[in-house]
Motif scaffolding. Structure first.
Motif, PDB file in Angstrom:
ATOM      1  N   ILE A 145       0.831  -1.209   0.000  1.00  0.00           N
ATOM      2  CA  ILE A 145       0.000   0.000   0.000  1.00  0.00           C
ATOM      3  C   ILE A 145       0.863   1.256   0.000  1.00  0.00           C
ATOM      4  O   ILE A 145       0.550   2.246  -0.669  1.00  0.00           O
ATOM      5  N   ASN A 146       1.986   1.208   0.736  1.00  0.00           N
ATOM      6  CA  ASN A 146       2.858   2.383   0.878  1.00  0.00           C
ATOM      7  C   ASN A 146       4.297   2.046   0.483  1.00  0.00           C
ATOM      8  O   ASN A 146       5.165   1.900   1.344  1.00  0.00           O
ATOM      9  N   PRO A 147       4.568   1.916  -0.817  1.00  0.00           N
ATOM     10  CA  PRO A 147       5.936   1.583  -1.247  1.00  0.00           C
ATOM     11  C   PRO A 147       6.886   2.758  -1.026  1.00  0.00           C
ATOM     12  O   PRO A 147       6.443   3.907  -0.904  1.00  0.00           O
ATOM     13  N   LYS A 148       8.173   2.457  -0.982  1.00  0.00           N
ATOM     14  CA  LYS A 148       9.160   3.530  -0.925  1.00  0.00           C
ATOM     15  C   LYS A 148       9.152   4.269  -2.263  1.00  0.00           C
ATOM     16  O   LYS A 148       8.858   3.684  -3.309  1.00  0.00           O
ATOM     17  N   ASN A 149       9.457   5.540  -2.238  1.00  0.00           N
ATOM     18  CA  ASN A 149       9.456   6.351  -3.460  1.00  0.00           C
ATOM     19  C   ASN A 149      10.832   6.294  -4.117  1.00  0.00           C
ATOM     20  O   ASN A 149      11.757   6.971  -3.698  1.00  0.00           O
TER      21      ASN A 149
END
Length: 265
Positions: A253-257
C-alpha cells in the motif's frame, strides 16, 4: 457483557494487583454468584484446559500449508479445508460478510479461492472439533481488523484489495521484512510502465512448487504458461501466492518512493 464481572475497572485493577496477566483462550463456565477472586481463578486455570488448541500459521505460507496445518492440529482433514474453499455458497456468504472480499476470489483461474486472505498469526480454539469455517472466519476477522486501518487508502487506490493482497503476497516471498518497501517500489514502478514483474516466486507457485523443491527458477519454469507466472503474465498474477504479513501489506500500500526497476534477491 454477561455481568459475571460486576465492575470492569475494579476487576482490571484486581488483576494487576494479583499480577494476573496471562489469560488463555478457552471454554469457561461461570456463575453470577461467583466472587471476583473465583472468576479470576477460573480464568487463570484456563491455561490448564488440555482441550484448547493453539494453531500457528506463519507468514508467507500458502493455502496448501494452511490445510495441512489444520489437518495436523484438528479433527478436520486436508480435503475438508479444500472442499470448504471450493463451496460457492460459502464463498458467497463470505463476500457478503467481509467488505474486502469480492467476486474476484471466484475467478476460475485461481487455484485456491482464499489464498492471501487468511491472516497469518497464532490462534486459539476450544478443542480439536473446531470447524473449518470457524478457523477460516477467525483468520478473516483478523485480516479485517488489520485492513480496516487502510480502508480509506485502499478505496482511493487505483488497485483493488485483491490486487493489493496479490502484490503483498509476492513481496512476502521475495525478500526480508526490512526490504519490503524497496521491493514494493520496484514492482510498482514496473506496473506503472507495463513491465513484467518477473518474480520467481510466482513461477514456483504457478507450478505448485516451493522454493525448497527446486531452488533457483529454471528457464522451463519461467516459460510455463499459467495465470500466475509473471514472466509470462504482463502484470499482476490472477491472485495471491501466499498469506502476506501486515508488513508486506503495508509495503504494497505504501511503497518507498524510488525510480528503481530491479533489486538483488
Amino acid at each position: 457483557e454477561e455481568k459475571i464481572i460486576k465492575n470492569a475497572d475494579f476487576f482490571y485493577h484486581y488483576m494487576k494487583i494479583k499480577k494476573a496477566d496471562l489469560i488463555y483462550a478457552a471454554s469457561y463456565s461461570f456463575s453470577p454468584s461467583m466472587k471476583a477472586s473465583e472468576v479470576l481463578k477460573t480464568l487463570l486455570d484456563g491455561g490448564k484446559n488440555t482441550n484448547t488448541v493453539m494453531i500457528t500459521f506463519k507468514e508467507g505460507v500458502n493455502m496448501r500449508s494452511i490445510a495441512n496445518t489444520i489437518a495436523e492440529k484438528t479433527n478436520n482433514t486436508y480435503d475438508d479445508v479444500m472442499n470448504k474453499i471450493k463451496d460457492e455458497d460459502y464463498l458467497n456468504s463470505l463476500i457478503e460478510k467481509y467488505w474486502f472480499i469480492t467476486d474476484e476470489i471466484k475467478n476460475s483461474d485461481i487455484y485456491y479461492s482464499l489464498e492471501g486472505y487468511l491472516f497469518p498469526d497464532t490462534y486459539y480454539f476450544n478443542d480439536k472439533d473446531v470447524t473449518v469455517s470457524k478457523i477460516i472466519e477467525t483468520m478473516l476477522d483478523e485480516m479485517k481488523n488489520k485492513l480496516n486501518d487502510y480502508k480509506n487508502k485502499i478505496n482511493n487506490s487505483q488497485m483493488t484489495t485483491h490486487e493489493i493482497l496479490t502484490l503483498a503476497s509476492i513481496i512476502e516471498k521475495e525478500g526480508k521484512t526490512g526490504d519490503f518497501k524497496d521491493i514494493s517500489s520496484v514492482f510498482h514502478n514496473r506496473l506503472n510502465i507495463s513491465m513484467k514483474l518477473q518474480s520467481c516466486a510466482t513461477s514456483y507457485y504457478g507450478l505448485g512448487l516451493e522454493f525448497t523443491d527446486v531452488g533457483i527458477a529454471t528457464a522451463e519454469m519461467m516459460n510455463s504458461q499459467n495465470p500466475y507466472n509473471t514472466y509470462i503474465v504482463p502484470a499482476l498474477p490472477v491472485g495471491p501466492i501466499s498469506m502476506p504479513s501486515l508488513n508486506a501489506i503495508e509495503a504494497a500500500i505504501n511503497p518507498k518512493n524510488t525510480n528503481n526497476l530491479y533489486f538483488i534477491s
